[in-house]
Design a protein around this motif. Structure first.
Motif, PDB file in Angstrom:
ATOM      1  N   LEU A 193       0.851  -1.185   0.000  1.00  0.00           N
ATOM      2  CA  LEU A 193       0.000   0.000   0.000  1.00  0.00           C
ATOM      3  C   LEU A 193       0.890   1.239   0.000  1.00  0.00           C
ATOM      4  CD1 LEU A 193      -2.622  -0.913   2.748  1.00  0.00           C
ATOM      5  CD2 LEU A 193      -2.750  -1.317   0.303  1.00  0.00           C
ATOM      6  N   ALA A 194       0.361   2.325  -0.562  1.00  0.00           N
ATOM      7  CA  ALA A 194       1.039   3.601  -0.407  1.00  0.00           C
ATOM      8  C   ALA A 194      -0.006   4.611   0.015  1.00  0.00           C
ATOM      9  CB  ALA A 194       1.705   4.025  -1.708  1.00  0.00           C
ATOM     10  N   ILE A 195       0.412   5.573   0.794  1.00  0.00           N
ATOM     11  CA  ILE A 195      -0.540   6.572   1.289  1.00  0.00           C
ATOM     12  C   ILE A 195      -0.141   7.959   0.833  1.00  0.00           C
ATOM     13  CG2 ILE A 195      -1.297   5.294   3.332  1.00  0.00           C
ATOM     14  CD1 ILE A 195       0.723   7.134   4.920  1.00  0.00           C
ATOM     15  N   ASN A 196      -1.159   8.822   0.799  1.00  0.00           N
ATOM     16  CA  ASN A 196      -0.961  10.240   0.599  1.00  0.00           C
ATOM     17  C   ASN A 196      -0.708  10.803   1.991  1.00  0.00           C
ATOM     18  OD1 ASN A 196      -1.269  12.968   0.285  1.00  0.00           O
ATOM     19  ND2 ASN A 196      -3.250  12.854  -0.765  1.00  0.00           N
ATOM     20  N   GLU A 197       0.498  11.269   2.249  1.00  0.00           N
ATOM     21  CA  GLU A 197       0.854  11.679   3.614  1.00  0.00           C
ATOM     22  C   GLU A 197      -0.001  12.816   4.144  1.00  0.00           C
ATOM     23  OE1 GLU A 197       5.064  12.252   2.953  1.00  0.00           O
ATOM     24  OE2 GLU A 197       5.532  10.485   4.172  1.00  0.00           O
ATOM     25  N   PHE A 246      -9.486   2.814 -11.040  1.00  0.00           N
ATOM     26  CA  PHE A 246      -8.489   1.757 -11.153  1.00  0.00           C
ATOM     27  C   PHE A 246      -7.286   2.341 -11.874  1.00  0.00           C
ATOM     28  CE2 PHE A 246     -12.748  -0.108 -11.621  1.00  0.00           C
ATOM     29  CZ  PHE A 246     -12.793  -0.858 -10.459  1.00  0.00           C
ATOM     30  N   TRP A 247      -6.143   2.310 -11.225  1.00  0.00           N
ATOM     31  CA  TRP A 247      -4.972   2.899 -11.888  1.00  0.00           C
ATOM     32  C   TRP A 247      -4.303   1.853 -12.758  1.00  0.00           C
ATOM     33  CZ3 TRP A 247       0.140   1.299 -10.695  1.00  0.00           C
ATOM     34  CH2 TRP A 247       0.290   0.499  -9.565  1.00  0.00           C
ATOM     35  N   SER A 248      -3.568   2.335 -13.781  1.00  0.00           N
ATOM     36  CA  SER A 248      -2.867   1.374 -14.610  1.00  0.00           C
ATOM     37  C   SER A 248      -1.411   1.744 -14.793  1.00  0.00           C
ATOM     38  CB  SER A 248      -3.551   1.215 -15.960  1.00  0.00           C
ATOM     39  OG  SER A 248      -3.707   2.451 -16.566  1.00  0.00           O
ATOM     40  N   SER A 249      -1.047   2.990 -14.600  1.00  0.00           N
ATOM     41  CA  SER A 249       0.368   3.325 -14.731  1.00  0.00           C
ATOM     42  C   SER A 249       0.810   4.143 -13.535  1.00  0.00           C
ATOM     43  CB  SER A 249       0.615   4.117 -16.011  1.00  0.00           C
ATOM     44  OG  SER A 249       0.087   5.414 -15.857  1.00  0.00           O
ATOM     45  N   GLU A 250       2.124   4.158 -13.332  1.00  0.00           N
ATOM     46  CA  GLU A 250       2.706   4.930 -12.248  1.00  0.00           C
ATOM     47  C   GLU A 250       2.266   6.387 -12.329  1.00  0.00           C
ATOM     48  OE1 GLU A 250       6.851   3.482 -11.879  1.00  0.00           O
ATOM     49  OE2 GLU A 250       7.228   5.567 -11.386  1.00  0.00           O
ATOM     50  N   ASN A 251       2.202   6.883 -13.560  1.00  0.00           N
ATOM     51  CA  ASN A 251       1.833   8.270 -13.769  1.00  0.00           C
ATOM     52  C   ASN A 251       0.431   8.571 -13.239  1.00  0.00           C
ATOM     53  OD1 ASN A 251       2.210  10.909 -14.956  1.00  0.00           O
ATOM     54  ND2 ASN A 251       0.693  10.255 -16.455  1.00  0.00           N
ATOM     55  N   ASP A 252      -0.516   7.637 -13.446  1.00  0.00           N
ATOM     56  CA  ASP A 252      -1.877   7.806 -12.910  1.00  0.00           C
ATOM     57  C   ASP A 252      -1.820   8.081 -11.413  1.00  0.00           C
ATOM     58  OD1 ASP A 252      -2.829   7.065 -15.334  1.00  0.00           O
ATOM     59  OD2 ASP A 252      -3.557   5.078 -14.745  1.00  0.00           O
ATOM     60  N   SER A 300       7.961   2.206  -7.217  1.00  0.00           N
ATOM     61  CA  SER A 300       7.262   3.402  -7.694  1.00  0.00           C
ATOM     62  C   SER A 300       7.035   4.385  -6.560  1.00  0.00           C
ATOM     63  CB  SER A 300       5.920   3.004  -8.296  1.00  0.00           C
ATOM     64  OG  SER A 300       6.104   1.993  -9.256  1.00  0.00           O
ATOM     65  N   ALA A 301       6.708   3.849  -5.370  1.00  0.00           N
ATOM     66  CA  ALA A 301       6.495   4.732  -4.221  1.00  0.00           C
ATOM     67  C   ALA A 301       7.790   5.471  -3.898  1.00  0.00           C
ATOM     68  CB  ALA A 301       6.021   3.920  -3.026  1.00  0.00           C
ATOM     69  N   ASP A 302       8.890   4.750  -3.993  1.00  0.00           N
ATOM     70  CA  ASP A 302      10.200   5.358  -3.739  1.00  0.00           C
ATOM     71  C   ASP A 302      10.477   6.454  -4.760  1.00  0.00           C
ATOM     72  OD1 ASP A 302      12.746   5.766  -2.726  1.00  0.00           O
ATOM     73  OD2 ASP A 302      13.639   4.256  -4.039  1.00  0.00           O
ATOM     74  N   ARG A 303      10.182   6.117  -6.034  1.00  0.00           N
ATOM     75  CA  ARG A 303      10.402   7.079  -7.120  1.00  0.00           C
ATOM     76  C   ARG A 303       9.532   8.322  -6.919  1.00  0.00           C
ATOM     77  NH1 ARG A 303      11.693   3.348 -10.781  1.00  0.00           N
ATOM     78  NH2 ARG A 303       9.551   2.693 -11.095  1.00  0.00           N
ATOM     79  N   ALA A 304       8.292   8.101  -6.514  1.00  0.00           N
ATOM     80  CA  ALA A 304       7.373   9.225  -6.320  1.00  0.00           C
ATOM     81  C   ALA A 304       7.903  10.158  -5.245  1.00  0.00           C
ATOM     82  CB  ALA A 304       5.988   8.709  -5.937  1.00  0.00           C
ATOM     83  N   ALA A 309      14.466   2.921  -7.960  1.00  0.00           N
ATOM     84  CA  ALA A 309      14.400   1.556  -8.478  1.00  0.00           C
ATOM     85  C   ALA A 309      13.908   0.598  -7.401  1.00  0.00           C
ATOM     86  CB  ALA A 309      15.788   1.141  -8.951  1.00  0.00           C
ATOM     87  N   PRO A 310      13.536  -0.620  -7.799  1.00  0.00           N
ATOM     88  CA  PRO A 310      13.214  -1.637  -6.802  1.00  0.00           C
ATOM     89  C   PRO A 310      14.494  -2.081  -6.080  1.00  0.00           C
ATOM     90  CG  PRO A 310      12.396  -2.243  -8.980  1.00  0.00           C
ATOM     91  CD  PRO A 310      13.334  -1.105  -9.160  1.00  0.00           C
ATOM     92  N   VAL A 311      14.407  -3.149  -5.278  1.00  0.00           N
ATOM     93  CA  VAL A 311      15.560  -3.590  -4.495  1.00  0.00           C
ATOM     94  C   VAL A 311      16.399  -4.567  -5.308  1.00  0.00           C
ATOM     95  CG1 VAL A 311      16.298  -4.483  -2.273  1.00  0.00           C
ATOM     96  CG2 VAL A 311      14.012  -3.507  -2.534  1.00  0.00           C
ATOM     97  N   SER A 312      17.693  -4.330  -5.343  1.00  0.00           N
ATOM     98  CA  SER A 312      18.569  -5.229  -6.099  1.00  0.00           C
ATOM     99  C   SER A 312      18.664  -6.576  -5.402  1.00  0.00           C
ATOM    100  CB  SER A 312      19.954  -4.609  -6.218  1.00  0.00           C
ATOM    101  OG  SER A 312      20.804  -5.522  -6.873  1.00  0.00           O
ATOM    102  N   ALA A 313      18.794  -7.640  -6.205  1.00  0.00           N
ATOM    103  CA  ALA A 313      18.996  -8.973  -5.635  1.00  0.00           C
ATOM    104  C   ALA A 313      20.441  -9.160  -5.215  1.00  0.00           C
ATOM    105  CB  ALA A 313      18.609 -10.030  -6.666  1.00  0.00           C
ATOM    106  N   ASN A 314      21.300  -8.235  -5.648  1.00  0.00           N
ATOM    107  CA  ASN A 314      22.721  -8.292  -5.318  1.00  0.00           C
ATOM    108  C   ASN A 314      22.948  -7.645  -3.944  1.00  0.00           C
ATOM    109  OD1 ASN A 314      25.467  -7.886  -5.120  1.00  0.00           O
ATOM    110  ND2 ASN A 314      25.736  -7.352  -7.275  1.00  0.00           N
ATOM    111  N   THR A 315      23.407  -8.423  -2.975  1.00  0.00           N
ATOM    112  CA  THR A 315      23.562  -7.895  -1.615  1.00  0.00           C
ATOM    113  C   THR A 315      24.572  -6.753  -1.574  1.00  0.00           C
ATOM    114  OG1 THR A 315      25.121  -9.700  -1.263  1.00  0.00           O
ATOM    115  CG2 THR A 315      22.906 -10.001  -0.383  1.00  0.00           C
ATOM    116  N   LYS A 316      25.632  -6.856  -2.384  1.00  0.00           N
ATOM    117  CA  LYS A 316      26.645  -5.799  -2.388  1.00  0.00           C
ATOM    118  C   LYS A 316      26.081  -4.501  -2.963  1.00  0.00           C
ATOM    119  CE  LYS A 316      31.010  -8.202  -2.187  1.00  0.00           C
ATOM    120  NZ  LYS A 316      32.050  -8.810  -3.010  1.00  0.00           N
TER     121      LYS A 316
END
Lengths: 353, 289
Positions: free
Chosen positions: A139-143, A209-215, A234-238, A296-303
């Motif tokens: 979930l993401a919220i409008n602060e 119903f949203w379909s893109s990050e931009n929405d 996307s929440a991070d990017r926003a 970006a999302p979380v990398s699978a690379n720990t380093k």
């Protein structure tokens, strides 16, 4: 109805003709991925081309089905394809992707063992997918709408947010979200009726119903929504990139997690280039720049994750062991399940009218 | 050879052939072939492109009848088409009348330009502009609250009226243009004759102007009704949770789940229903026209 038929046909002809016109040459790496998803960042392509001498040619898909179709109809065209781990099984079974020699990918050693060891990416001891990034549908919220962030998924059903709730227009995501809200395993939904009842009671709360990050970002920017399902990256990017009052909430009931991985299609004409490209994509230097410049999302690379600042969202929140316990990774879905989910979702959308 | 050409009608056809050829060639390539491909797809179990084994089936068509939701959606889309067409008549016909009979010269050109302006802008841009106008805190809301002494809350975005507004805006020029053509062709002396015989304005409209311009009204209505029933972009963007229509479900089949056979079958059912409606209406319309 002429328009969708015509566009559909044009796509069909484009797919067919591209087989004949676009034969991959050896020094090119043909990459198939979502648009705007890391692999097509101009600075990243420039850096990779400079370092390896390979030329990157990007192609995109709009749905996993389209990605599979492009692989089936263009054998030998693509060298690298980005596949959601839940679809890796299907691609492997149809012999669309080939085993990867991970010894040629130095950064593979740094991939977190739970991701590298995902049973979705390996068959008979052979690796068919190199984990790239993972993220959540939470979930993401409008602060502006909350004094303190909610902790429970039930906030979506709160009368106070009536008409200010959004959910993505995607049958699988909606049904899995309903499964979490009813305390079920997303990959083994026993009580479909409960999911249906739960989602039915959510419908009057929904704004759209949203379909893109931009929405999503537009609606928060104009203060039209309070809460909704959203992707972690996307929440991070926003928040970092667009400076919007958005905060990700990983509800105590859990969240849907997905893992994206790179594979090499059968018939690739430039396997060495593909390996180099995959290695670059999971490299910490690329990842840190991607997070800083774009989000970006979380990398699978720990380093790569460790190279982020201590308080970075992808390190602090997503790396929290407590979060890891709550999330459920998406497993493969059969065609029959997908159609059943779509039928349920369409019925819900029609009944709301 | 000379003998063959002698027949009058045939030589007419022959000389017309080079003129007709480009149009028919284009229609064959751009309309007939894709449509036939889609007819073919609609009877298949799987798309041949998918590389899986496929067979012929009627299942895609029976799905429509076995599931109530497609009927509900089709009725909703037909109602949408009807409502949008009616609004286009109410807004477009008076405008066409003024253009054809009241305005002359420069002012007519200027107004005409304004009417066809929407045609020159991209459809998606138009819809997103409406999104900015209609939402809460949007242009309409802010402007009205700035002028009015009391506070009102206008949030039309993501609602059925928003879909109607967006579609009427897109399609009203068709009505204006078709009605303008027929209204302009009405001889002014007929109107003068009616007036001199003592007809009131309403009587003139009822007995002279509307009957004579009926072909334009009918053509405009058909041009609007058919695409609106299948529309998917406007409902999806402006309709929010009420924006599910027959067209959006077809789009889902093509884009989201990649089930082209079902999408094609649903499209042809829509085509059949629209043709039946036009056929049923044609005696009435022909009499009117």
């Amino acid at each position: 109805m002429r328009m969708p038929k015509l566009t559909a046909f044009l796509t069909a002809t484009a797919v067919v003709t591209s087989v004949f016109t676009l034969a991959a040459t050896a020094a090119e790496v043909h990459v198939l991925n979502w648009k705007g998803y890391g692999a097509d960042e101009p600075w990243a392509i420039a850096a990779f081309e400079k370092a390896t001498g390979n030329k990157v040619v990007n192609d995109f898909f709009n749905s996993e089905q389209e990605m599979l179709t492009k692989l089936r109809t263009n054998p030998g065209l693509y060298d690298v394809v980005m596949i959601n781990a839940a679809f890796n099984d299907q691609a492997m079974a149809e012999k669309l992707i080939q085993p990867i020699d991970v010894s040629k990918i130095p950064n593979y050693a740094d991939i977190s063992p739970d991701k590298a060891g995902s049973p979705m990416l390996a068959r008979d001891g052979k690796v068919y997918g190199v984990p790239w990034v993972w993220g959540l549908t939470a979930l993401a919220i409008n602060e502006k709408a909350f004094e303190t962030p909610p902790t429970s998924i039930t906030e979506m059903w709160n009368e106070a947010h009536k008409g200010r709730v959004v959910i993505r227009d995607d049958a699988v995501e909606a049904v899995q979200f309903g499964a979490i809200a009813t305390g079920q395993d997303i990959n083994d939904i026993k009580d479909m009726e409960a999911v249906k009842t739960k989602l039915t009671s959510l419908m009057p709360q929904i704004k759209t119903f949203w379909s893109s990050e931009n929405d999503w970002n537009q609606m928060v920017a104009s203060n039209q929504i309070d809460i909704g399902t959203y992707w972690s990256g996307s929440a991070d990017r926003a928040k970092t990139h667009f400076k919007l009052p958005v905060a990700l909430v990983i509800p105590q009931e859990g969240a849907v997690a997905w893992l994206d991985a790179f594979s090499i299609p059968v018939g690739s004409k430039n396997v060495a280039g593909a390996e180099a490209f995959i290695n670059y994509m999971i490299d910490p230097s690329f990842y840190v720049e991607w997070v800083t410049k774009v989000g970006a999302p979380v990398s699978a690379n720990t380093k790569a994750v460790a190279a982020l600042p201590e308080d970075a969202f992808n390190r602090k929140v997503m790396g929290d062991p407590d979060v890891a316990k709550r999330i459920q990774f998406q497993a493969p879905i059969t065609d029959a399940q997908r159609e059943a989910y779509l039928a349920l979702w369409q019925e819900l959308k029609v009944n709301v009218k | 050879m000379a003998g063959q050409v002698a027949s009058g009608s045939r030589s007419g056809l022959r000389s017309a052939l080079p003129l007709l050829l480009p149009a028919y060639l284009w229609l064959t390539v751009a309309i007939f072939l894709p449509l036939s491909a889609m007819v073919f797809f609609s009877f298949m179990t799987e798309l041949p492109l998918s590389g899986k084994a496929w067979a012929f089936t009627l299942e895609n068509y029976t799905t429509f009848f076995s599931q109530g939701l497609y009927w509900t959606l089709l009725l909703a889309s037909l109602r949408l088409g009807l409502e949008v067409t009616l609004w286009c008549v109410f807004i477009g016909y008076p405008a066409a009348y003024v253009l054809a009979k009241v305005l002359k010269g420069r002012s007519r050109e200027a107004i005409f330009l304004l009417v066809i302006l929407p045609f020159w802008s991209n459809g998606l841009v138009r819809i997103f502009s409406w999104a900015m106008v209609l939402r809460e805190g949007g242009i309409l809301d802010t402007a009205l609250n700035a002028v009015l002494p009391f506070k009102i809350n206008i949030d039309l975005m993501y609602s059925y009226p928003a879909v109607i507004i967006g579609l009427v805006h897109s399609y009203v020029p068709y009505m204006v243009l078709t009605c303008y053509l027929t209204l302009q062709a009405i001889d002014d002396s007929l109107i003068e004759a009616g007036r001199s015989l003592g007809a009131s304005r309403l009587q003139m409209l009822r007995w002279v102007i509307i009957p004579l311009s009926m072909p334009g009204l009918v053509a405009g209505a058909a041009l609007i009704f058919v695409p609106v029933v299948g529309s998917f972009m406007e409902p999806r963007i402006l309709g929010g949770r009420t924006g599910t229509f027959y067209g959006t479900v077809i789009e889902d089949q093509f884009v989201a789940v990649f089930n082209w056979p079902l999408g094609a079958a649903l499209s042809f059912i829509l085509l059949a229903v629209v043709l039946v409606i036009l056929a049923l209406a044609s005696p009435v319309l022909r009499r009117a026209a």
